[in-house]
Write an enzyme that holds these catalytic residues in place. Structure first.
Site, PDB file in Angstrom:
ATOM      1  CB  CYS A 186       3.853  15.963  64.788  1.00 59.51           C
ATOM      2  SG  CYS A 186       4.833  16.740  66.063  1.00 59.51           S
ATOM      3  CG  HIS A 223      -0.249  18.508  65.913  1.00 62.22           C
ATOM      4  ND1 HIS A 223      -0.548  17.169  66.010  1.00 62.22           N
ATOM      5  CD2 HIS A 223       0.934  18.680  66.530  1.00 62.22           C
ATOM      6  CE1 HIS A 223       0.414  16.555  66.671  1.00 62.22           C
ATOM      7  NE2 HIS A 223       1.335  17.448  66.994  1.00 62.22           N
ATOM      8  CD  GLU A 241      -3.659  16.925  64.464  1.00 53.23           C
ATOM      9  OE1 GLU A 241      -3.144  17.468  63.471  1.00 53.23           O
ATOM     10  OE2 GLU A 241      -3.001  16.274  65.298  1.00 53.23           O
TER      11      GLU A 241
HETATM   12  N1  GLN Z   1       8.284  14.460  69.557  1.00 51.23           N
HETATM   13  C1  GLN Z   1       7.440  13.422  69.105  1.00 51.23           C
HETATM   14  C2  GLN Z   1       8.240  12.356  68.391  1.00 51.23           C
HETATM   15  O1  GLN Z   1       9.322  12.604  67.947  1.00 51.23           O
HETATM   16  C3  GLN Z   1       6.362  13.943  68.170  1.00 51.23           C
HETATM   17  C4  GLN Z   1       5.372  14.818  68.906  1.00 51.23           C
HETATM   18  C5  GLN Z   1       4.049  14.938  68.220  1.00 51.23           C
HETATM   19  O2  GLN Z   1       3.698  14.123  67.387  1.00 51.23           O
HETATM   20  N2  GLN Z   1       3.306  15.951  68.604  1.00 51.23           N
HETATM   21  O3  GLN Z   1       7.777  11.269  68.255  1.00 51.23           O
END
Ligand code: GLN
Length: 188
Positions: free
Chosen positions: A77, A168, A170
C-alpha cells in the site's frame, strides 16, 4: 531467514507478528544496522508522505536504494507507493525502485475501504484481502509482471526481485503472499 519490517511509521507490528507466525525471524528496521541484517524488507502500509520524510530523517533512503539489488523488498500500500516511480511532489519522494506509477488513494478514501477475494495468479488460489486508501496502478513497464488483478486493474506487481501490493495481506488469514515473498528472497 531474517525479514525486516520498516518501522518508521504505519502498521509494521502486524507484519512482525505474521512473520513470527510464519516461522521466520522478523526484525524492526529503524536504522542502517538493522537493515544490513535483513534478507528481505517489508515496507508496510501507512502514509507514504510521512514515511518518505521519515526515510530522510533516519538516513535510510540512500541505504535502501544502495542495497536494492541485494535484498528483496515487499511494498504494501503506502509501501507500494514508495517502491514506484510515481512523480514526486513537495511531500512525497518515492524510491523509484520498480518501474510503475500509481495514483495515491486511487480506490477512494478511508470510508471507501473494502474487502475483496482476489485470485493470486501464481498459485491460482483465492485470498481475502483488504484495500484501505489503496494506490491504483496507472502504468507498469514490460519488465514487470502482474500477479493479481481487481476487476481489470493490476494490484500486485513484481520485477522478479521485489513485490508491490495495492492491498494489505497482513489482515488475511492466508500466508500465500508471505510465502511467495519468502521464495523470491530465496531465489535472489
Ligand atoms: N493512501 C496512503 C498513501 O498513499 C496509503 C494507505 C495505506 O497504506 N493503507 O500513503
Amino acid at each position: 531467514m531474517k525479514i525486516g519490517v520498516l518501522a518508521l511509521q504505519g502498521n509494521f507490528s502486524i507484519h512482525y507478528k505474521k512473520i513470527l507466525e510464519f516461522g521466520e525471524t522478523p526484525i524492526y528496521v529503524k536504522n542502517k544496522e538493522n537493515l544490513f541484517q535483513c534478507d528481505g524488507l517489508i515496507i508496510p502500509g501507512g502514509e507514504s508522505t510521512v514515511m518518505s520524510k521519515m526515510l530522510d530523517y533516519n538516513n535510510l533512503r540512500k541505504t535502501i536504494i544502495d542495497i536494492k539489488d541485494k535484498i528483496s523488498i515487499m511494498g504494501v500500500c503506502a509501501g507500494m507507493v514508495l517502491l514506484s516511480k510515481t512523480n514526486s511532489s513537495r511531500n512525497l519522494k518515492t524510491l523509484s525502485i520498480m518501474d510503475f506509477e500509481v495514483e495515491r488513494n486511487g480506490y477512494g478514501r478511508q470510508i471507501h475501504s473494502f474487502n475483496s477475494k482476489i485470485n493470486f495468479i501464481p498459485s491460482k488460489k483465492n485470498i481475502d484481502v483488504c484495500f484501505i486508501r489503496a494506490p491504483k496502478v496507472l502504468r507498469y513497464s514490460k519488465k514487470i509482471k502482474c500477479l493479481a488483478k481487481l476487476n481489470q486493474d493490476p494490484i500486485l506487481l513484481t520485477d522478479g526481485r521485489h513485490l508491490a501490493l495495492s492491498f494489505h495481506p497482513e489482515y488475511s488469514s492466508s500466508f500465500e503472499i508471505y510465502n511467495y515473498f519468502k521464495n523470491i528472497i530465496k531465489v535472489n
